[in-house]
Design a protein around this motif. Structure first.
Motif, PDB file in Angstrom:
ATOM      1  N   ASP A 129       0.828  -1.204   0.000  1.00 29.39           N
ATOM      2  CA  ASP A 129       0.000   0.000   0.000  1.00 29.39           C
ATOM      3  C   ASP A 129       0.865   1.258   0.000  1.00 29.39           C
ATOM      4  O   ASP A 129       0.544   2.244  -0.672  1.00 29.39           O
ATOM      5  CB  ASP A 129      -0.913   0.013   1.227  1.00 29.39           C
ATOM      6  N   HIS A 133       0.667   3.957  -2.962  1.00 29.83           N
ATOM      7  CA  HIS A 133       0.259   5.308  -2.578  1.00 29.83           C
ATOM      8  C   HIS A 133       1.307   6.313  -3.076  1.00 29.83           C
ATOM      9  O   HIS A 133       0.975   7.404  -3.538  1.00 29.83           O
ATOM     10  CB  HIS A 133       0.097   5.407  -1.062  1.00 29.83           C
ATOM     11  N   ALA A 136       0.668   7.022  -6.709  1.00 31.80           N
ATOM     12  CA  ALA A 136      -0.466   7.930  -6.914  1.00 31.80           C
ATOM     13  C   ALA A 136      -0.058   9.376  -6.670  1.00 31.80           C
ATOM     14  O   ALA A 136      -0.386  10.276  -7.460  1.00 31.80           O
ATOM     15  CB  ALA A 136      -1.616   7.538  -5.982  1.00 31.80           C
ATOM     16  N   ASP A 137       0.684   9.625  -5.599  1.00 33.38           N
ATOM     17  CA  ASP A 137       1.105  10.988  -5.271  1.00 33.38           C
ATOM     18  C   ASP A 137       2.057  11.543  -6.322  1.00 33.38           C
ATOM     19  O   ASP A 137       1.905  12.672  -6.798  1.00 33.38           O
ATOM     20  CB  ASP A 137       1.796  11.020  -3.905  1.00 33.38           C
TER      21      ASP A 137
END
Length: 225
Positions: A129, A133, A136-137
């Motif tokens: 995760d 994540h 995505a950022d």
């Protein structure tokens, strides 16, 4: 507290995900990770170089840039302590060499997780995760960079950059050009124009903002209307 516990505490302070890993995974990470200190200006990785592992930055920062054959550089992003490098992740997941350059901006301490252990840790939900994540950022930030380069004029981007650095900037024209992915001559020409409009007062390695409201109009493009 023994040496490994101290190392884990140091990692977890910057990367809280470490505390969410099972003890067995923490132990493997500490046993296989390689600690390194890179001086300011040192090259961490380069175009076409094989990716040896996943870096955790404990102190300092890394500037990631895309270089052109003529020597120009386009800054992509910075990796500060507690952050990670999306290009390293991408290269490890895709088993591809680097397609950018990473340079230490300051004296930098990092721990490099070997690629085999990176693959093993992806089986842990907390670490998986964390990695996605990160994607995505960083992708959101890179899309913003692409939008700025493609759709905003250089004068708008320069005005916005100046506004984000305080009233008095201790910076060279070359440093501004590097941040904008441009060349010094263009930046110097624009600053001369800004000075003629009373927006800034440039001097040697310093720029004073005289009219922040005027610069904001330039940054928004409203000075054309």
């Amino acid at each position: 507290m023994n040496r490994q516990e101290q190392a884990l505490a140091r990692l977890a302070e910057r990367y809280p995900v470490m505390g969410a890993l099972p003890r067995s995974a923490q132990q493997r990470l500490l046993e296989t990770g390689h600690w390194a200190r890179v001086p300011a200006g040192g090259l961490l990785f380069d175009d076409h170089q094989g990716c040896e592992g996943f870096p955790f930055v404990i102190e300092g920062s890394v500037r990631v840039v895309k270089s052109a054959p003529n020597g120009r550089e386009l800054p992509l992003y910075r990796v500060a302590a507690g952050e990670t490098c999306i290009i390293s992740s991408s290269c490890l997941l895709g088993r591809e060499p680097y397609n950018a350059r990473g340079i230490a901006e300051a004296d930098t301490v990092l721990m490099l997780l070997p690629k085999d252990e990176f693959d093993a840790l992806l089986a842990e939900p907390a670490f998986r995760d964390f990695v996605f994540h990160l994607f995505a950022d960083r992708i959101a930030n890179l899309m913003q960079l692409v939008e700025e380069v493609a759709f905003h004029r250089l004068d708008q981007r320069l005005a916005a950059l100046l506004l984000g650095k305080g009233r008095i900037l201790h910076v060279t024209h070359q440093q501004l050009a590097d941040e904008l992915g441009s060349v010094r001559e263009f930046v110097s020409r624009l600053l001369k124009g800004f000075a003629a409009q009373g927006l800034v007062k440039p001097s040697r390695e310093q720029i004073e903002i005289l009219d922040p409201a005027g610069l904001r109009r330039v940054a928004s493009g409203s000075h054309d209307s």
